[in-house]
Design a protein around this motif. Structure first.
Motif, PDB file in Angstrom:
ATOM      1  N   LEU A  68      62.681  -6.205  -8.965  1.00 38.23           N
ATOM      2  CA  LEU A  68      62.552  -5.021  -9.822  1.00 38.23           C
ATOM      3  C   LEU A  68      63.880  -4.278  -9.940  1.00 38.23           C
ATOM      4  O   LEU A  68      64.161  -3.657 -10.968  1.00 38.23           O
ATOM      5  CB  LEU A  68      61.463  -4.087  -9.278  1.00 38.23           C
ATOM      6  CG  LEU A  68      60.024  -4.615  -9.335  1.00 38.23           C
ATOM      7  CD1 LEU A  68      59.059  -3.597  -8.727  1.00 38.23           C
ATOM      8  CD2 LEU A  68      59.604  -4.948 -10.758  1.00 38.23           C
ATOM      9  N   GLN A  69      64.721  -4.358  -8.911  1.00 39.88           N
ATOM     10  CA  GLN A  69      66.018  -3.696  -8.967  1.00 39.88           C
ATOM     11  C   GLN A  69      66.932  -4.308 -10.030  1.00 39.88           C
ATOM     12  O   GLN A  69      67.901  -3.681 -10.454  1.00 39.88           O
ATOM     13  CB  GLN A  69      66.696  -3.778  -7.597  1.00 39.88           C
ATOM     14  CG  GLN A  69      66.047  -2.872  -6.562  1.00 39.88           C
ATOM     15  CD  GLN A  69      66.633  -3.074  -5.171  1.00 39.88           C
ATOM     16  OE1 GLN A  69      67.320  -4.062  -4.909  1.00 39.88           O
ATOM     17  NE2 GLN A  69      66.337  -2.156  -4.274  1.00 39.88           N
ATOM     18  N   ARG A  70      66.643  -5.505 -10.472  1.00 36.67           N
ATOM     19  CA  ARG A  70      67.462  -6.158 -11.498  1.00 36.67           C
ATOM     20  C   ARG A  70      67.183  -5.622 -12.899  1.00 36.67           C
ATOM     21  O   ARG A  70      67.923  -5.916 -13.836  1.00 36.67           O
ATOM     22  CB  ARG A  70      67.208  -7.665 -11.485  1.00 36.67           C
ATOM     23  CG  ARG A  70      67.728  -8.367 -10.249  1.00 36.67           C
ATOM     24  CD  ARG A  70      67.306  -9.825 -10.276  1.00 36.67           C
ATOM     25  NE  ARG A  70      67.893 -10.573  -9.183  1.00 36.67           N
ATOM     26  CZ  ARG A  70      68.860 -11.478  -9.297  1.00 36.67           C
ATOM     27  NH1 ARG A  70      69.365 -11.734 -10.496  1.00 36.67           N
ATOM     28  NH2 ARG A  70      69.327 -12.129  -8.259  1.00 36.67           N
ATOM     29  N   LEU A  71      66.098  -4.874 -13.056  1.00 39.05           N
ATOM     30  CA  LEU A  71      65.724  -4.372 -14.372  1.00 39.05           C
ATOM     31  C   LEU A  71      66.693  -3.282 -14.827  1.00 39.05           C
ATOM     32  O   LEU A  71      67.254  -2.549 -14.011  1.00 39.05           O
ATOM     33  CB  LEU A  71      64.302  -3.818 -14.337  1.00 39.05           C
ATOM     34  CG  LEU A  71      63.211  -4.797 -13.906  1.00 39.05           C
ATOM     35  CD1 LEU A  71      61.887  -4.062 -13.758  1.00 39.05           C
ATOM     36  CD2 LEU A  71      63.082  -5.949 -14.889  1.00 39.05           C
ATOM     37  N   ALA A  72      66.850  -3.164 -16.130  1.00 40.14           N
ATOM     38  CA  ALA A  72      67.727  -2.141 -16.682  1.00 40.14           C
ATOM     39  C   ALA A  72      67.144  -0.750 -16.448  1.00 40.14           C
ATOM     40  O   ALA A  72      65.918  -0.564 -16.378  1.00 40.14           O
ATOM     41  CB  ALA A  72      67.918  -2.375 -18.180  1.00 40.14           C
ATOM     42  N   ASP A  73      68.021   0.214 -16.335  1.00 42.59           N
ATOM     43  CA  ASP A  73      67.585   1.598 -16.174  1.00 42.59           C
ATOM     44  C   ASP A  73      66.636   1.979 -17.307  1.00 42.59           C
ATOM     45  O   ASP A  73      66.866   1.640 -18.474  1.00 42.59           O
ATOM     46  CB  ASP A  73      68.784   2.544 -16.203  1.00 42.59           C
ATOM     47  CG  ASP A  73      69.649   2.416 -14.967  1.00 42.59           C
ATOM     48  OD1 ASP A  73      69.295   1.630 -14.074  1.00 42.59           O
ATOM     49  OD2 ASP A  73      70.683   3.116 -14.894  1.00 42.59           O
ATOM     50  N   GLY A  74      65.578   2.681 -16.935  1.00 42.51           N
ATOM     51  CA  GLY A  74      64.633   3.175 -17.924  1.00 42.51           C
ATOM     52  C   GLY A  74      63.528   2.202 -18.292  1.00 42.51           C
ATOM     53  O   GLY A  74      62.639   2.560 -19.067  1.00 42.51           O
ATOM     54  N   THR A  75      63.561   0.975 -17.733  1.00 41.77           N
ATOM     55  CA  THR A  75      62.503   0.011 -18.039  1.00 41.77           C
ATOM     56  C   THR A  75      61.161   0.531 -17.535  1.00 41.77           C
ATOM     57  O   THR A  75      61.049   1.045 -16.422  1.00 41.77           O
ATOM     58  CB  THR A  75      62.797  -1.353 -17.387  1.00 41.77           C
ATOM     59  OG1 THR A  75      64.058  -1.843 -17.857  1.00 41.77           O
ATOM     60  CG2 THR A  75      61.720  -2.365 -17.717  1.00 41.77           C
ATOM     61  N   THR A  76      60.135   0.390 -18.368  1.00 40.38           N
ATOM     62  CA  THR A  76      58.774   0.774 -17.970  1.00 40.38           C
ATOM     63  C   THR A  76      58.147  -0.332 -17.145  1.00 40.38           C
ATOM     64  O   THR A  76      58.167  -1.507 -17.542  1.00 40.38           O
ATOM     65  CB  THR A  76      57.910   1.059 -19.208  1.00 40.38           C
ATOM     66  OG1 THR A  76      58.453   2.167 -19.919  1.00 40.38           O
ATOM     67  CG2 THR A  76      56.472   1.372 -18.808  1.00 40.38           C
ATOM     68  N   VAL A  77      57.589   0.020 -15.993  1.00 36.29           N
ATOM     69  CA  VAL A  77      56.919  -0.922 -15.113  1.00 36.29           C
ATOM     70  C   VAL A  77      55.491  -0.432 -14.896  1.00 36.29           C
ATOM     71  O   VAL A  77      55.281   0.674 -14.379  1.00 36.29           O
ATOM     72  CB  VAL A  77      57.638  -1.048 -13.760  1.00 36.29           C
ATOM     73  CG1 VAL A  77      56.919  -2.060 -12.863  1.00 36.29           C
ATOM     74  CG2 VAL A  77      59.102  -1.448 -13.957  1.00 36.29           C
TER      75      VAL A  77
END
Length: 263
Positions: A68-77
């Motif tokens: 999850l840390q690889r996701l871009a800032d602001g990505t909705t999870v």
């Protein structure tokens, strides 16, 4: 209708529908505790690009904090309700990612898509901790098509009613060890689920990727065989469904009734 499905291995899938990228249960590691990736290259960095990420339950091979840390800032999870309390490490991601907890029946809009959380028959807690239970979920992504991502689940009586009509079913057909516990689908039960769901197309997932270290020779058919077995059994139980057994990193484009092409 044109929807692209890419299987990266295990339960990690990218669904591209209506210009929106949906990523399920991201897992970017070669080794996780006692498991190692035995087949398929690791997903490329580009696989982390997503408009919304769906997390089905709290087991570490489905909710993996490092991935999850690889996701871009602001990505909705989207996460099962109670996840942030049960997994303290999520709090470190809360300032960078948009963490949204949902329960079965909840919907969330992303661009032209609607994501609906549905029940799953699976132990959703964060093992080995707790007695706290957080319910596992599946998701239905509704846009040009209705795509059902089952997460981890066993068969349950209300599956078809809870999921509703779907065009594409992403179904787990195996696991990461020589024996499947309660609350899972093997190839046979996944084929039964497919017959109940009456989907138009299906992709088997959650098999042939991770296996316990040192157990390569223990029931190897449980690692290699579920995808092909699902294709065989689905042809008998749900012959109207186009089943696409993808290799790791391969995509299928589903466009129009009965017109699918893989690449």
């Amino acid at each position: 209708m044109a929807v692209e499905i890419t299987w990266w291995g295990h339960a990690m899938v990218t669904v591209r529908d209506s210009g929106v990228r949906v990523l399920t249960d991201p897992l970017f590691v070669r080794r996780l505790a006692h498991l190692r990736r035995r087949r398929g290259a690791l997903p490329p960095a580009s696989a982390a690009r997503a408009d919304v990420v769906l997390v089905s339950h709290l087991h570490a091979d489905h909710l993996h904090l490092g991935s999850l840390q690889r996701l871009a800032d602001g990505t909705t999870v989207l996460l099962p309700r109670g996840a942030r309390q049960a997994v303290p490490g999520l709090r470190r991601l809360a300032g960078r990612l948009r963490l949204v907890e949902v329960s079965a029946g909840d919907t969330h809009a992303v661009g032209d898509l609607t994501v609906r959380a549905v029940p799953a028959a699976h132990d959703g807690r964060r093992l080995p901790y707790g007695p706290q239970r957080v319910r596992a979920l599946g998701y239905v992504v509704e846009g040009e098509a209705r795509t059902y991502f089952a997460g981890d689940t066993g068969l349950f009586d209300a599956m078809a009613a809870e999921v509703g009509p779907c065009d594409i079913a992403l179904l787990p057909v195996g696991g990461w060890g020589p024996f499947l516990g309660h609350g899972h689908l093997d190839a046979g039960r996944a084929a039964q689920a497919l017959a109940l769901l009456d989907a138009r197309a299906a992709v088997p997932v959650h098999y042939g990727t991770y296996w316990p270290i040192g157990m390569d020779a223990v029931r190897p058919h449980e690692f290699h065989g579920p995808g092909g077995e699902f294709v065989r059994l689905a042809a008998r139980l749900a012959p109207q469904v186009a089943v696409h057994r993808l290799e790791h990193g391969q995509s299928v484009l589903v466009e129009g009734a009965g017109r699918e092409s893989a690449g």
